[in-house]
Design a protein around this motif. Structure first.
Motif, PDB file in Angstrom:
ATOM      1  N   UNK A  98       0.871  -1.179   0.000  1.00  0.00           N
ATOM      2  CA  UNK A  98       0.000   0.000   0.000  1.00  0.00           C
ATOM      3  C   UNK A  98       0.904   1.225   0.000  1.00  0.00           C
ATOM      4  N   UNK A  99       0.829   1.999  -1.049  1.00  0.00           N
ATOM      5  CA  UNK A  99       1.667   3.202  -1.135  1.00  0.00           C
ATOM      6  C   UNK A  99       0.803   4.438  -0.929  1.00  0.00           C
ATOM      7  N   UNK A 100       1.115   5.179   0.114  1.00  0.00           N
ATOM      8  CA  UNK A 100       0.428   6.450   0.350  1.00  0.00           C
ATOM      9  C   UNK A 100       1.284   7.545  -0.270  1.00  0.00           C
ATOM     10  N   UNK A 101       0.781   8.134  -1.335  1.00  0.00           N
ATOM     11  CA  UNK A 101       1.482   9.293  -1.906  1.00  0.00           C
ATOM     12  C   UNK A 101       1.043  10.503  -1.109  1.00  0.00           C
ATOM     13  N   UNK A 102       1.864  10.894  -0.172  1.00  0.00           N
ATOM     14  CA  UNK A 102       1.480  11.974   0.743  1.00  0.00           C
ATOM     15  C   UNK A 102       1.940  13.309   0.172  1.00  0.00           C
ATOM     16  N   UNK A 103       1.017  14.005  -0.494  1.00  0.00           N
ATOM     17  CA  UNK A 103       1.369  15.322  -1.024  1.00  0.00           C
ATOM     18  C   UNK A 103       0.957  16.433  -0.066  1.00  0.00           C
ATOM     19  N   UNK A 104       0.558  16.044   1.127  1.00  0.00           N
ATOM     20  CA  UNK A 104       0.344  17.020   2.189  1.00  0.00           C
ATOM     21  C   UNK A 104      -1.079  17.548   2.296  1.00  0.00           C
ATOM     22  N   UNK A 105      -1.847  17.368   1.239  1.00  0.00           N
ATOM     23  CA  UNK A 105      -3.188  17.947   1.237  1.00  0.00           C
ATOM     24  C   UNK A 105      -4.205  16.958   0.687  1.00  0.00           C
TER      25      UNK A 105
END
Lengths: 365, 325
Positions: A194-201
């Motif tokens: 599971x990859x969370x692409x955390x772009x902050x928003x």
């Protein structure tokens, strides 16, 4: 902006962790490095061309651009084998290009044309290519996460090689489906990353306003699942190393991982988001200046003596040309016909020679 | 011919398909060790092992979504919802993902999944466990909906549903699980989209599906006994696809129609059928089409009242007389 706890994996890394030294990166040859660079540039130029077409009114609907996040999918895809599978949410153009789908079929899909990858039936959020093990392209936040877990289940059930790379954004982690899928993946030892692409928003709501508890990936600990954070998600080397480690856990031990990759998007949530309410322009400029994934990798490859100024220009010009060509291709392509509206609804209706059921299936005549 | 229960019929269908096709896998809450909350999957874990018969957590969105993903990659999951009422927890997975994936991929991806379980009221359990979502399911293009009313159909339709390459919503009835019926020796299939004429008549057509068909047959016997009215009873068996020809044939024969269903009235199956009949059978009607549905309120808990709220033979009898007035 983002809060992180030290991950169990990070604690094994020495303070001087250098992803360049990771085995997966050490074996990269110059041509492969240039290919990674080219893949990132192609995504960026494609997205920029999409934006222009949108502004020209040639593309309708929603358009969630991947600009700024290129290192994540290019890095992740580059460590996959042909047995691995990928699925993601609606910010899916970069993933489609990374797995090898062509700009023409993608741009034509955005234009709603019959030559599009889904014959104009899916649009920006719904790109698919099962021949490349790419399962979309899904519009509902978190909705694809159980599906990705199901891909992993099918891999394990069939006893075939491979793993499922199931992408989501940082906004998805608060959806119930994500937790349900994590629980099942851990319970049944499924080969999924599971990859969370955390772009902050999550759209316009920052992580601190939407997600309790610091590191998003740390939630995996509740399911006794391995987790890790790539805090330098703009560095394609780090992404490759972290994804490779998780992938090996899936391949070798059939175990799931949650991997959070810090990244940043330069445009609004979608292009209809004027991006004026929830973050400072300075924040965007600062990221572009210091962490732009293409610039960072370009500088690294120049320093390594792998990439020349002439090559940079050639790659960039080729990507711009390819994107421009795709826009022309899309422009000149035909729309689907009214008859096409009711095709691809039911397998049976599209395969009348194998039809077993009877009766009426459509109700508009 | 062997006589088996509706429950055994479903069990046999799953067992035969598990035997026949290694890509068939059964999943759901309590389907394995517990033998199924309603014992429909009894003995299948022992026979086929934990790889093929899998207990899931109480996590409908998660495991239904997982089944859809597995179907995309070529498995044929048969997913049990302990109650179809729980579909609402998995609504996005069923109606966005299973229903749309073929379309949105331009035909590149199929979803050969069966979601099955009981969808009925009349069991004194209150509104949350008494939903009958066949109209809501059938509303979605891409989805097929099947509702067997007999043991014979339960087996033959479930086998067809499992072999179908489109997502099939298979809606059973807890009150029918112990009903017995004859089935043939050996394998048979009932195709989707084929209605069954349960009783021939000439004065009125009672059209429905699922358990109300059994009630309609009782009402039809009362009509004949008390008023010498010969009612024809048509069991749709399949909602989508729908046997339009069988519906129009009975309308042409009796010229009067009562539609019976356990759904609520608003946009129920009866609303759809009434449109169809007025559109294509207008000249054959001697009276307005009437329908008998569950009374338009959430399912009441109180047992004697619930029996009044859903269709019952007396209500059907009265409604048929009203059509014939």
């Amino acid at each position: 902006m983002r809060k992180h706890h030290p991950s169990p994996a990070a604690s094994q890394d020495s303070p001087a962790y250098d992803p360049r030294q990771a085995p997966i990166n050490g074996k990269l040859g110059p041509d492969e490095k240039i290919q990674l660079y080219r893949d990132m540039v192609r995504i960026r130029r494609f997205e920029e061309r999409c934006l222009r077409s949108y502004q020209q009114g040639r593309i309708g609907g929603f358009l969630h651009l991947y600009t700024g996040q290129e290192s994540v999918v290019v890095g992740a895809n580059s460590v996959l084998s042909r047995h691995d599978h990928m699925i993601t949410a609606y910010r899916d153009h970069g993933h489609a290009l990374a797995v090898g789908m062509g700009m023409n079929e993608l741009m034509a899909e955005l234009y709603g044309k019959y030559t599009g990858c889904s014959k104009g039936k899916g649009g920006s959020m719904h790109f698919f290519d099962p021949t490349r093990n790419y399962w979309g392209g899904h519009g509902i936040v978190g909705g694809q996460v159980p599906l990705g877990t199901g891909l992993a289940f099918a891999i394990k059930y069939k006893g075939i090689k491979g793993a499922s790379l199931t992408f989501m954004g940082d906004g998805a982690v608060n959806q119930g489906t994500v937790h349900e899928a994590c629980n099942i993946a851990a319970l049944w030892s499924l080969p999924v990353v599971f990859i969370i692409e955390n772009n902050g928003y999550s759209m316009g709501t920052s992580q601190e306003r939407s997600s309790a508890g610091g590191s998003l990936a740390r939630r995996a600990a509740a399911y006794a699942m391995a987790w890790d954070v790539a805090e330098n998600g703009h560095d394609v080397y780090e992404v490759r190393d972290k994804v490779d480690r998780a992938l090996r856990r899936a391949h070798d031990e059939s175990l799931p991982t949650v991997l959070e990759i810090d990244t940043y998007r330069y445009r609004g949530h979608s292009v209809s988001d004027p991006d004026t309410t929830y973050r400072d322009k300075k924040e965007i400029e600062e990221y572009k200046r210091t962490k732009d994934p293409i610039m960072v990798f370009q500088n690294a490859l120049i320093a390594e003596g792998v990439l020349s100024d002439a090559q940079i220009r050639t790659i960039d010009e080729a990507a711009r040309r390819e994107a421009e060509t795709s826009a022309n291709y899309a422009e000149q392509s035909p729309y689907p016909t009214v008859e096409d509206i009711k095709k691809d609804v039911y397998w049976e209706e599209d395969n009348p020679q194998d039809k077993k059921s009877q009766g009426r299936i459509f109700f508009d005549e | 011919m062997p006589v088996i229960t509706y429950r055994e019929a479903l069990n046999q269908a799953m067992a035969e398909e598990l035997e026949r096709d290694p890509s068939v896998v059964l999943m759901g809450e309590e389907v394995g060790q517990f033998h199924g909350a309603y014992k429909v999957s009894e003995g299948l874990l022992a026979r086929f092992g934990p790889k093929r018969v899998i207990d899931t957590p109480i996590s409908e969105a998660g495991f239904i979504g997982l089944g859809i993903g597995a179907a995309m990659l070529g498995l044929r999951p048969v997913m049990e919802l302990m109650f179809w009422s729980f579909y609402s927890v998995a609504f996005d997975q069923i109606f966005n993902n299973a229903a749309n994936i073929r379309y949105m991929s331009g035909g590149l991806i199929n979803c050969p999944i069966v979601i099955r379980g009981p969808a009925n009221g009349g069991t004194n359990v209150g509104a949350t466990h008494s939903h009958t979502p066949e109209a809501i399911a059938a509303y979605h293009p891409g989805i097929k909906v099947v509702v067997p009313s007999t043991a014979y159909d339960a087996k033959g339709l479930l086998k067809s549903a499992i072999r179908d390459n489109d997502p099939v919503m298979f809606m059973e009835n807890t009150i029918l699980y112990n009903d017995k019926g004859e089935i043939p020796e050996g394998e048979y299939l009932v195709p989707l989209g084929q209605a069954a004429l349960r009783r021939e008549g000439r004065d009125i057509s009672i059209i429905g599906h699922g358990r109300p068909i059994q009630m309609a047959l009782k009402a039809a016997a009362m009509l004949e006994e008390k008023h010498n009215i010969k009612a024809e009873v048509l069991d749709l068996r399949s909602i989508r696809p729908l046997d339009e020809e069988a519906i129009l044939a009975t309308v042409r024969k009796t010229n009067r129609v009562l539609i019976v269903e356990e759904n609520k009235p608003f946009c129920g199956i009866g609303a759809q059928l009434t449109y169809l009949i007025q559109d294509k059978g207008f000249d054959h009607l001697d009276a307005p089409v009437k329908r008998l549905t569950s009374m338009d309120a959430p399912a009441i808990y109180s047992k004697p009242l619930e029996e009044q709220q859903i269709p019952n033979p007396q209500r059907i009898f009265d409604a048929a007389l009203a059509v014939l007035k």
